[in-house]
Structure formats: C-alpha cells, structure tokens
Scaffold this active site. Structure first.
Site, PDB file in Angstrom:
ATOM      1  N   HIS A 133      27.132  -4.124  48.485  1.00  0.00           N
ATOM      2  CA  HIS A 133      28.090  -5.437  48.815  1.00  0.00           C
ATOM      3  C   HIS A 133      27.408  -6.638  48.468  1.00  0.00           C
ATOM      4  O   HIS A 133      26.380  -7.169  49.241  1.00  0.00           O
ATOM      5  CB  HIS A 133      28.402  -5.116  50.253  1.00  0.00           C
ATOM      6  N   SER A 134      27.785  -7.293  47.507  1.00  0.00           N
ATOM      7  CA  SER A 134      26.912  -8.561  47.109  1.00  0.00           C
ATOM      8  C   SER A 134      26.584  -9.612  48.397  1.00  0.00           C
ATOM      9  O   SER A 134      25.223 -10.073  48.284  1.00  0.00           O
ATOM     10  CB  SER A 134      27.436  -9.217  45.973  1.00  0.00           C
ATOM     11  N   ARG A 135      27.534  -9.838  48.967  1.00  0.00           N
ATOM     12  CA  ARG A 135      27.075 -10.833  49.973  1.00  0.00           C
ATOM     13  C   ARG A 135      26.068 -10.765  51.109  1.00  0.00           C
ATOM     14  O   ARG A 135      25.807 -11.447  51.760  1.00  0.00           O
ATOM     15  CB  ARG A 135      28.385 -11.389  50.745  1.00  0.00           C
ATOM     16  N   GLU A 136      25.821  -9.369  51.189  1.00  0.00           N
ATOM     17  CA  GLU A 136      24.916  -8.930  52.115  1.00  0.00           C
ATOM     18  C   GLU A 136      23.350  -9.134  51.770  1.00  0.00           C
ATOM     19  O   GLU A 136      22.630  -8.239  51.600  1.00  0.00           O
ATOM     20  CB  GLU A 136      25.209  -7.513  52.480  1.00  0.00           C
TER      21      GLU A 136
ATOM     22  N   ARG B 293      32.056  -9.925  47.907  1.00  0.00           N
ATOM     23  CA  ARG B 293      31.843  -8.569  48.524  1.00  0.00           C
ATOM     24  C   ARG B 293      31.671  -7.755  47.322  1.00  0.00           C
ATOM     25  O   ARG B 293      30.955  -6.490  47.161  1.00  0.00           O
ATOM     26  CB  ARG B 293      32.490  -8.245  49.629  1.00  0.00           C
TER      27      ARG B 293
ATOM     28  N   ASN C  81      32.092   0.680  47.777  1.00  0.00           N
ATOM     29  CA  ASN C  81      31.731   1.533  48.976  1.00  0.00           C
ATOM     30  C   ASN C  81      33.090   2.128  49.372  1.00  0.00           C
ATOM     31  O   ASN C  81      33.265   2.658  50.395  1.00  0.00           O
ATOM     32  CB  ASN C  81      31.079   0.962  50.263  1.00  0.00           C
ATOM     33  N   ARG C  82      34.170   2.239  48.687  1.00  0.00           N
ATOM     34  CA  ARG C  82      35.334   3.033  48.818  1.00  0.00           C
ATOM     35  C   ARG C  82      35.607   3.469  47.387  1.00  0.00           C
ATOM     36  O   ARG C  82      36.978   3.968  47.285  1.00  0.00           O
ATOM     37  CB  ARG C  82      36.596   1.894  49.197  1.00  0.00           C
TER      38      ARG C  82
ATOM     39  N   HIS D 207      23.407  -1.797  53.577  1.00  0.00           N
ATOM     40  CA  HIS D 207      24.387  -2.813  53.953  1.00  0.00           C
ATOM     41  C   HIS D 207      23.908  -3.536  54.920  1.00  0.00           C
ATOM     42  O   HIS D 207      22.649  -3.182  55.654  1.00  0.00           O
ATOM     43  CB  HIS D 207      25.723  -1.999  54.480  1.00  0.00           C
ATOM     44  N   SER D 208      24.451  -4.686  55.436  1.00  0.00           N
ATOM     45  CA  SER D 208      24.377  -5.311  56.569  1.00  0.00           C
ATOM     46  C   SER D 208      25.469  -5.928  57.094  1.00  0.00           C
ATOM     47  O   SER D 208      26.478  -5.970  56.197  1.00  0.00           O
ATOM     48  CB  SER D 208      23.538  -6.837  56.328  1.00  0.00           C
ATOM     49  N   TYR D 209      25.629  -6.186  58.184  1.00  0.00           N
ATOM     50  CA  TYR D 209      25.024  -6.197  59.243  1.00  0.00           C
ATOM     51  C   TYR D 209      25.718  -5.472  60.306  1.00  0.00           C
ATOM     52  O   TYR D 209      26.636  -4.370  60.080  1.00  0.00           O
ATOM     53  CB  TYR D 209      24.944  -7.801  59.869  1.00  0.00           C
TER      54      TYR D 209
ATOM     55  N   TYR E 288      34.610   3.246  62.143  1.00  0.00           N
ATOM     56  CA  TYR E 288      36.037   3.354  61.882  1.00  0.00           C
ATOM     57  C   TYR E 288      36.082   4.385  60.646  1.00  0.00           C
ATOM     58  O   TYR E 288      35.192   4.734  59.905  1.00  0.00           O
ATOM     59  CB  TYR E 288      36.777   2.000  61.516  1.00  0.00           C
TER      60      TYR E 288
ATOM     61  N   GLU F 222      23.277  -0.230  58.294  1.00  0.00           N
ATOM     62  CA  GLU F 222      23.857  -1.708  58.467  1.00  0.00           C
ATOM     63  C   GLU F 222      22.898  -2.385  59.121  1.00  0.00           C
ATOM     64  O   GLU F 222      22.394  -2.070  60.200  1.00  0.00           O
ATOM     65  CB  GLU F 222      25.027  -1.823  59.413  1.00  0.00           C
TER      66      GLU F 222
END
Lengths: 309, 94
Positions: free
Chosen positions: A69-72, A127, A144-145, A196-198, A248, A270
């Site tokens: 996820h690029s923004r992480e 993302r 990631n889906r 991943h984060s966070y 979830y 995360e």
C-alpha cells in the site's frame, strides 16, 4: 548518497533514491546481495527484489515485502533499513548469521512502485495500484484484495472507486501476479511476511473466512513471541491474531493466498502508530519503527529455521 | 499535487455493534468521499477516517446525532503533508 554508509535512513526517499540504494548495496556486498527483477508494473516500472544468500541451491527461503500500500511510507523506509541491517548483521550477530547460513531472504522494498511514485508526484495518500479499469474513471485496485484466496468475497469492494476495490479478477494486478509467479517458480518459500502500517498489529490467516487456520495454535504462539520481542525495545504494544478476528473480514489478501500455497509461516504486520499521524508518521519515527520490527522479524525467522517442514 | 487543505482525520470510537453499523453506513455514502485509514471493525477498536473539508460538517453532525464519540486525530492534513515535504527537502539540501 555515494554509498549505503552515507545514505540517510532517517528520512523518506523517492523511488529513484531507493532503487539507487539497492544498486549500491549490491555493489558493496556482491557475495551476499543480488537484485532480481520479477516483473514490470502496470506503468512499466521495474519491480525489484533483493536476494540475500550465502550459497546453496534454491535453499528454503523467507520472503519480506514492504510498501504494497503505497502511502504507508514507513514500511518502504523500514524495508531499506532492513536491507542495510542484514548486510551489517551477517557475520556479526551469531543468531542472524545462522539464519542466513541456512535460508535465503527475499526482500521486496517497493511492492507497489507505480503507487509509490504517485504518492510523490500527485497524491501522498494514494494506496492502490495505478491500473485502469475499463468503463470506470477511477484508477487502481487494492493489491491486498487481489490475491486468489476468497477473491471477491465479502471483505473487499467491487467498486473501482473504492480504496478496497479487489480488481477485475484475481491476480489482475501485475504487481501481485509477479509475486505469485515468483513464489510458485521458487517453490521453497517457508515464511512470507507482508508489511503494512499502521495500527500495531501482527496478523495471520484467515481474513476471508472465520474458520481457524489448521496451524492456528502454532501461528498464535509465533505471533506472540514476535510481538513480545518487538515490545522489548521501546515498549510498543502490538495486538496479534487472525485477520478476521483481530480487525475485520478481508478477502483476497496476500497471506491468505500464501498460506493456501503451503507457506505455513504467513504473517501481515501493521507497523507502529503514535496515535497522532496515521500514514504521515514523522521521519524521526522510521528508525525506531524499523528497529523494533526487525526484532519481531528475527523472532519469526529464527522460528522458521528451527522448525523446518 | 492533490491538495488536502482543511481535510481532517477523525478517530471514531464506536462502543457497540449498532454504532459500528452506523459508521459502516457512512462508508457507503460515496459522495462524502471518505477515506478510511483504519476501517470500521468491532466495538472498542478505533476507526480513523479522512474527511474532506466539504463533508466535515455533515459527518460530525451524523456522528453527534447518533451519540458516536470521535476526536480529531489530524486537524489539517495538508499542514502535516507540508511538514513532511519540508523535512525531505531540508534533508536533501543538507
């Protein structure tokens, strides 16, 4: 930076700077590190994986990826730090040296290069990938889906404009397909860790269904030892458990697919959050986050080496 | 570059399943252009959502009308982005 010694690990870097870092590391440690290209992104950027190996032929291996996820950003930055740490610790830290004398390590630092470049050029909070979906003005799918594990079930969106859009079909995103092909070709990956984060979580399968994974008890024990090791440095508390129970339902996720391929030690991290910045974690937090996460990674790697299957 | 002036990130604390469902309803309202950083999960776990300036009032009224507690995690997203860029530029120039 002229070398990885003068490279700064305490600031965020562009895609070009990270790719240059990889080349410097390979030049500095030709006997330990090599750079593999496992494919090209939707927009044609190369997808690189660093291979750390002390020999042997197709040894059992550990996979670590950051930045899907690029923004992480803290995850790609941690990936750079991990790469340098591996070259520093091999031959110096007995426990880690034993790991690399037995297994190879594959590290994909920028797992979503198009998205990452876009976070620098246009939208810091991007993302997804940057693929075009016919008939939609919205771009990208959630990498990631997009994996072939419960693909398209509840826990992902069929709406191309959603941040959790699963894509047109399983593995439709070339960034995902490249890893799938690599994992299948290699055939001997024993641990797969996607970062991943966070939220400070350590997660294991399943995300798309409530039934426990066959190795649930063992994965839970490993996760517990990993988060205990992580907390030992700065006291950062992580929660651990299966994806569906801990956060979830999430379908089509990376580690549900790797687990379905028989890679028992499949985990998603995360990374830390200070409760104030979300994805915009200050650069001063990069090294502490990487340091503590490395302790958890080492715990998982040591367990993988000492529990062959 | 995309501009996030006035965007805020709210941290929502749903105390029961009914409130979680309410937050999930928010997620369905596409026109609000909400960006869930940490999705609605279960009671007791935080939900972080970036809300564009134009949707802020509506979202806050919705949450307050349903007695759902929230706090402002990030007051102004663009200010943090500017800080991040300044840090990177300062390092590069150094």
């Amino acid at each position: 930076a002229r070398s990885t010694g003068t490279f700064s690990y305490a600031t965020y870097h562009t895609l070009e700077e990270i790719y240059d870092f990889m080349d410097m590391l390979v030049v500095e440690h030709p006997q330990l590190v090599s750079k593999l290209q496992i494919g090209n992104t939707y927009e044609g950027r190369p997808i690189y994986v660093l291979k750390f190996s002390t020999g042997g032929n197709n040894r059992p291996a550990i996979w670590i990826d950051t930045g899907i996820h690029s923004r992480e950003w803290v995850t790609q930055a941690s990936g750079v730090w991990f790469a340098k740490k591996i070259t520093e610790d091999y031959g110096q830290d007995p426990a880690f040296t034993a790991i690399l004398d037995t297994m190879d390590i594959f590290l994909e630092i920028v797992t979503n290069p198009d998205g990452f470049a876009f976070t620098h050029s246009k939208n810091r909070l991007w993302r997804k990938t940057r693929s075009i979906t016919p008939g939609s003005s919205c771009v990208g799918a959630d990498p990631n889906r997009n994996w072939d594990a419960g693909f398209g079930m509840a826990g992902a969106s069929g709406n191309p404009c959603s941040e959790t859009y699963h894509g047109q079909f399983a593995n439709s995103e070339v960034e995902v397909k490249s890893i799938v092909d690599f994992v299948k070709d290699h055939g001997n990956i024993k641990a797969f860790i996607s970062i991943h984060s966070y939220s400070q979580l350590l997660l294991y399968p399943y995300g798309y269904k409530t039934e426990p994974a066959p190795d649930q008890n063992e994965l839970d024990r490993v996760a517990k030892s990993a988060v205990t090791a992580l907390a030992s440095l700065y006291g950062t508390k992580f929660t651990y458990g299966s994806i569906i129970k801990t956060i979830y339902q999430a379908s089509g996720s990376t580690v549900d697919w790797t687990y379905s391929q028989g890679i028992k030690y499949s985990f998603t991290f995360e990374l830390r959050d200070t409760g104030r910045y979300g994805f915009l974690l200050p650069a001063s937090q990069i090294i502490p986050s990487a340091q503590e996460t490395w302790l958890a990674l080492q715990a998982i790697m040591e367990y993988t080496v000492t529990h062959p299957y | 570059k995309e501009n996030f002036v006035g965007h805020q990130v709210l941290q929502i604390s749903a105390v029961d399943e009914a409130q979680v469902q309410k937050v999930k309803q928010l997620e369905e309202l596409e026109h609000l252009q909400l960006d869930f950083w940490r999705g609605p999960a279960q009671p007791g776990s935080a939900t972080d959502v970036r809300v564009p300036f134009t949707s802020l009032q509506a979202v806050k009224i919705f949450l307050e009308a349903h007695g759902i507690r929230y706090r402002i995690l990030i007051e102004n997203v663009q200010a943090l982005l500017d800080e991040e860029q300044e840090q990177m530029f300062a390092f590069q120039s150094r």
